[in-house]
Design a protein around this motif. Structure first.
Motif, mmCIF file in Angstrom:
data_model
loop_
_atom_site.group_PDB
_atom_site.id
_atom_site.type_symbol
_atom_site.label_atom_id
_atom_site.label_comp_id
_atom_site.label_asym_id
_atom_site.label_seq_id
_atom_site.Cartn_x
_atom_site.Cartn_y
_atom_site.Cartn_z
ATOM 1 N N LEU A 8 0.861 -1.172 0.000
ATOM 2 C CA LEU A 8 0.000 0.000 0.000
ATOM 3 C C LEU A 8 0.904 1.230 0.000
ATOM 4 O O LEU A 8 1.494 1.578 1.022
ATOM 5 N N SER A 9 1.053 1.844 -1.147
ATOM 6 C CA SER A 9 1.935 3.003 -1.252
ATOM 7 C C SER A 9 1.152 4.294 -1.047
ATOM 8 O O SER A 9 0.143 4.534 -1.712
ATOM 9 N N MET A 10 1.657 5.136 -0.137
ATOM 10 C CA MET A 10 1.045 6.432 0.130
ATOM 11 C C MET A 10 1.881 7.573 -0.430
ATOM 12 O O MET A 10 1.672 8.730 -0.078
ATOM 13 N N LEU A 11 2.796 7.253 -1.347
ATOM 14 C CA LEU A 11 3.696 8.268 -1.875
ATOM 15 C C LEU A 11 2.955 9.354 -2.652
ATOM 16 O O LEU A 11 3.438 10.483 -2.757
ATOM 17 N N HIS A 12 1.798 9.020 -3.196
ATOM 18 C CA HIS A 12 1.021 9.994 -3.972
ATOM 19 C C HIS A 12 0.047 10.781 -3.119
ATOM 20 O O HIS A 12 -0.644 11.669 -3.627
ATOM 21 N N GLU A 13 -0.017 10.487 -1.836
ATOM 22 C CA GLU A 13 -0.958 11.169 -0.949
ATOM 23 C C GLU A 13 -0.265 12.273 -0.164
ATOM 24 O O GLU A 13 0.945 12.259 0.022
ATOM 25 N N GLY A 14 -1.052 13.229 0.312
ATOM 26 C CA GLY A 14 -0.510 14.385 1.004
ATOM 27 C C GLY A 14 -0.114 14.100 2.438
ATOM 28 O O GLY A 14 -0.361 13.014 2.974
ATOM 29 N N ALA A 15 0.498 15.108 3.047
ATOM 30 C CA ALA A 15 0.928 14.973 4.441
ATOM 31 C C ALA A 15 -0.250 15.116 5.401
ATOM 32 O O ALA A 15 -0.309 14.429 6.426
ATOM 33 N N GLN A 16 -1.191 15.995 5.061
ATOM 34 C CA GLN A 16 -2.308 16.264 5.958
ATOM 35 C C GLN A 16 -3.552 15.468 5.596
ATOM 36 O O GLN A 16 -4.247 14.946 6.461
ATOM 37 N N ARG A 17 -3.847 15.376 4.307
ATOM 38 C CA ARG A 17 -5.036 14.661 3.841
ATOM 39 C C ARG A 17 -4.593 13.386 3.149
ATOM 40 O O ARG A 17 -4.048 13.404 2.045
ATOM 41 N N ASN A 18 -4.777 12.266 3.807
ATOM 42 C CA ASN A 18 -4.357 10.987 3.246
ATOM 43 C C ASN A 18 -5.195 9.866 3.842
ATOM 44 O O ASN A 18 -6.094 10.114 4.655
#
Length: 535
Positions: A8-18
Motif C-alpha cells: 500500500l503506497s502512500m507516496l502519492h498522498e498528502g501529508a495532511q489529507r491521506n
C-alpha cells in the motif's frame, strides 16, 4: 508463489489529507483497507510505503503490516506524473501516460527494496484508500497468477478500489531499472505487437458487474467518502464482509447527486488566434468580457468545499491569450483546487508564456494539433502555423526542465478533413511525448455545421450523463446547462448572485428531472444535442 505481499503506497498522498487521516465510519480509511486485506487467504504479507511526514498517523494503524518510511518528502517525477494523470481518469485503465489505477504511488526502486526486505517473490499493488477492496477478488488474482507462472503481470479488471494487480519479482526489477510503471503494459504501444490484455493470461476473471460498473469505490476524497457512506448505509454491521458484487449493487441503487459538481469547465475569454472548423466562433460572432480575478476567486472558494474537483480552463477562447490566466491558476491552487487542466492551441504563445506555463501548478495541458501536415492544419484550424505550434511544443517540453508535469497532451479533433492523418498522428505523438488524445467535434446542439466523421450517439436517447457531474461557467459569470450551449441560450444561473451549491442542486435539479422524464425537448439545446451519451 512463496510470499505474495500487498504493498500500500502512500507516496502519492498528502501529508495532511491521506488515507491515514481521512475517516470512514469513525475510523481511518487505511484501517479499513488493512482489515479487508487481512481477510485475504492467499496474501501472506502486507506492507505500507509512506513518507516520514505520514508516519505518525500510519504507525498506529499498521498493526502487523511492515512499514517502510522513506524520509522527508521530495519530488519523484515518475510518481508525480502518474498522480497528475490519474486525477483526470475515473476508470481502472485508460489514463494519460499509459497509466492504470494500480500505478498510483508506484516507484519501482522503492517497491523493489521493500519486496527484498520482506523476501517477497510477488507484490500486489493495492491503493491505501481501497477500504472496500474485496479479499475474495484478491485471492482469485493470486490463484490466477499461480495458475499462469510465466505471466509476470496479472490484474483484475475491477472498478477502482475493489481489486488490484500482481507483479512478479523479475518484472519489478525491470520496471525499477526503467523508472516506469506496470500499467503501460496494458495500453497500446505503436511499436509493439500485442493482443488485448483482457483476452490474455494476464487478466484474472471477475464478476461481470464488478468489471463493467463505471463507479469508483476508493475512499480517496471527501466526496467519495460521503458517496460510499450514503450508498452503503444499509450494510451497517456487514460492510466489512460484503462482497464486491454486493457493493456494486448498493452503489448503483444510490443515485443522489453530489452537493457540488465533480467537473468544472471555466471560460476565461472568447478570443482565439485560430478558427477551427468545429469552433462556433468560425460561424457566429461570440464576444463576452473576460472573467475577473475576483469572480474566479469566489468560484474557487465555493468549489473547494469538496477536495477532488477537476477544473478545466477552456471554453470559446484560448486561455493562453487571457492576461489573467496565471493569476487564476494561482487562485485555484490557493483555494485547494488540486487538478487543473488547460486547453489551448499554442498558436500565439510566446516563449515567456510557455516557460511560465511549464512551471505552473497545472496537471495537464491539452494542445489542439489536429494534423500531421501544414496543409491539413490550415484546412482544419483555419490558419497557418503548424510548424510554429510544433516548435512551441518543443519549447514547452524543454521549459519543464526534466519534469513530467504539467503533462502535455496533443489533441486531435477527428473531422472528415483530417481523418486520413489520424492513425499516423496518433502513433507519432505517442512515441514523442507518451500521450495523445483523439476526440470528435460537436455541432453545439445543432447550432453550427456538423463536421464529424459519423454520429456516435447510441440509437436510443437517454438522460444526459454530464448534467449530474459537470458544470460550465462562461467568462461573464453565466452558468449554462453544458458546454454545448456556447451562445448561452439555456442559462441556469449567474455566478456571484446565488450560491453555486443552490444552482447545482435546485436549478440543475429541474433540468435533471426533465431529462429523467424524457422531457429534453423542453430545452432546445438538449433536444438537438448528440453528445448526451458522453461521460
Amino acid at each position: 508463489m512463496k510470499n505474495a505481499t500487498a504493498i500500500l503506497s502512500m507516496l502519492h498522498e498528502g501529508a495532511q489529507r491521506n488515507s491515514a487521516t481521512r475517516l470512514f465510519r469513525g475510523e481511518p480509511v487505511l484501517h479499513w483497507t488493512l482489515r479487508r486485506l487481512a481477510r485475504a487467504q492467499r496474501v501472506q504479507n502486507v506492507a505500507v510505503l509512506c513518507w516520514e511526514d505520514q508516519l505518525d498517523r500510519v504507525a498506529p494503524e499498521a498493526g502487523k503490516a511492515y512499514v517502510l518510511a522513506k524520509g522527508p518528502r521530495k519530488p519523484l517525477q515518475e510518481v508525480d506524473a502518474i498522480t497528475a494523470a490519474r486525477r483526470r481518469s475515473d476508470g481502472w485503465r485508460g489514463g494519460l501516460l499509459g497509466t492504470c489505477d494500480f500505478d498510483l504511488g508506484f516507484y519501482g526502486p522503492w517497491f523493489r527494496e521493500l519486496a527484498k526486505n520482506v523476501d517477497s517473490d510477488a507484490v500486489l499493488l493495492i491503493d491505501p484508500s481501497a477500504a472496500l477492496v474485496d479479499p475474495a477478488v484478491l485471492d482469485g488474482l493470486v490463484a490466477h497468477a499461480e495458475a499462469h507462472p510465466d505471466t509476470e503481470l496479472c490484474f483484475v479488471p475491477a472498478a477502482p478500489g475493489l481489486g488490484g494487480a500482481l507483479l512478479r519479482a523479475g518484472l519489478l526489477e525491470r520496471l525499477a531499472a526503467a523508472r516506469t510503471h506496470g500499467g503501460k503494459l496494458l495500453h497500446y504501444l505503436p511499436d509493439q505487437l500485442s493482443r488485448e490484455p483482457l483476452a490474455g493470461d494476464m487478466c484474472a476473471p471477475v464478476a461481470t458487474a464488478v468489471a463493467r460498473t463505471t463507479q469508483r469505490f476508493k475512499l480517496d476524497s471527501d466526496r467519495q467518502i460521503a458517496r460510499m457512506s450514503a450508498a452503503m448505509v444499509t450494510l451497517n454491521g456487514h460492510l466489512i464482509s460484503s462482497s464486491a458484487e454486493e457493493l456494486v449493487g448498493r452503489a448503483h441503487a444510490w443515485d443522489a447527486v453530489d452537493p457540488l459538481p465533480r467537473e468544472v469547465v471555466l471560460e476565461l475569454n472568447t478570443h482565439r488566434a485560430t478558427r477551427p472548423i468545429w469552433w462556433p466562433g468560425s460561424y457566429h460572432a461570440i464576444s463576452r468580457p473576460p472573467m475577473s480575478l475576483d469572480m474566479a476567486r469566489q468560484l474557487f472558494a465555493e468549489l473547494s468545499a469538496l477536495d477532488d474537483t477537476r477544473l478545466t480552463i477552456a471554453g470559446v477562447g484560448d486561455p493562453l491569450l487571457c492576461d489573467a490566466l496565471f493569476d487564476v491558476i494561482d487562485a485555484a491552487r490557493n483555494e485547494g483546487m488540486l487538478s487543473v487542466h488547460i486547453e489551448t492551441d499554442f498558436a500565439e504563445a510566446s516563449p515567456e508564456v510557455l516557460k511560465k506555463l511549464a512551471s505552473s501548478p497545472v496537471d495537464v495541458v491539452s494542445v489542439h494539433l489536429p494534423a500531421l501536415t501544414p496543409r491539413t492544419y490550415e484546412q482544419v484550424m483555419g490558419t497557418s502555423g503548424y510548424e510554429r505550434v510544433v516548435e512551441s511544443i518543443r519549447d514547452f517540453l524543454a521549459a519543464r526542465n526534466g519534469k513530467r508535469v504539467p503533462i502535455l497532451v496533443p489533441t486531435f479533433v477527428k473531422c472528415r478533413q483530417n481523418l486520413a492523418e489520424m492513425e499516423g498522428w496518433y502513433d507519432q505523438w505517442l512515441r514523442a511525448v507518451g500521450c495523445a488524445v483523439v476526440r470528435g467535434p460537436s455541432d453545439c446542439g445543432g447550432q453550427i455545421p456538423d463536421v464529424s466523421v459519423a454520429d456516435m450517439a447510441p440509437p436510443k436517447r437517454r438522460a444526459c450523463a454530464r448534467i449530474a457531474s459537470r458544470l460550465t461557467i462562461l467568462s461573464d459569470g453565466r452558468i449554462i446547462s453544458c458546454e454545448e450551449d456556447v451562445f448561452a441560450r439555456q442559462v441556469i444561473g449567474q455566478a456571484g448572485r446565488e450560491p453555486l451549491r443552490e444552482i447545482w442542486q435546485k436549478r440543475f435539479g429541474e433540468l435533471r428531472t426533465d431529462h429523467r422524464e424524457s422531457q429534453w425537448k423542453k430545452h432546445p439545446i438538449c433536444a438537438n444535442c448528440n453528445e448526451w451519451h458522453r461521460p
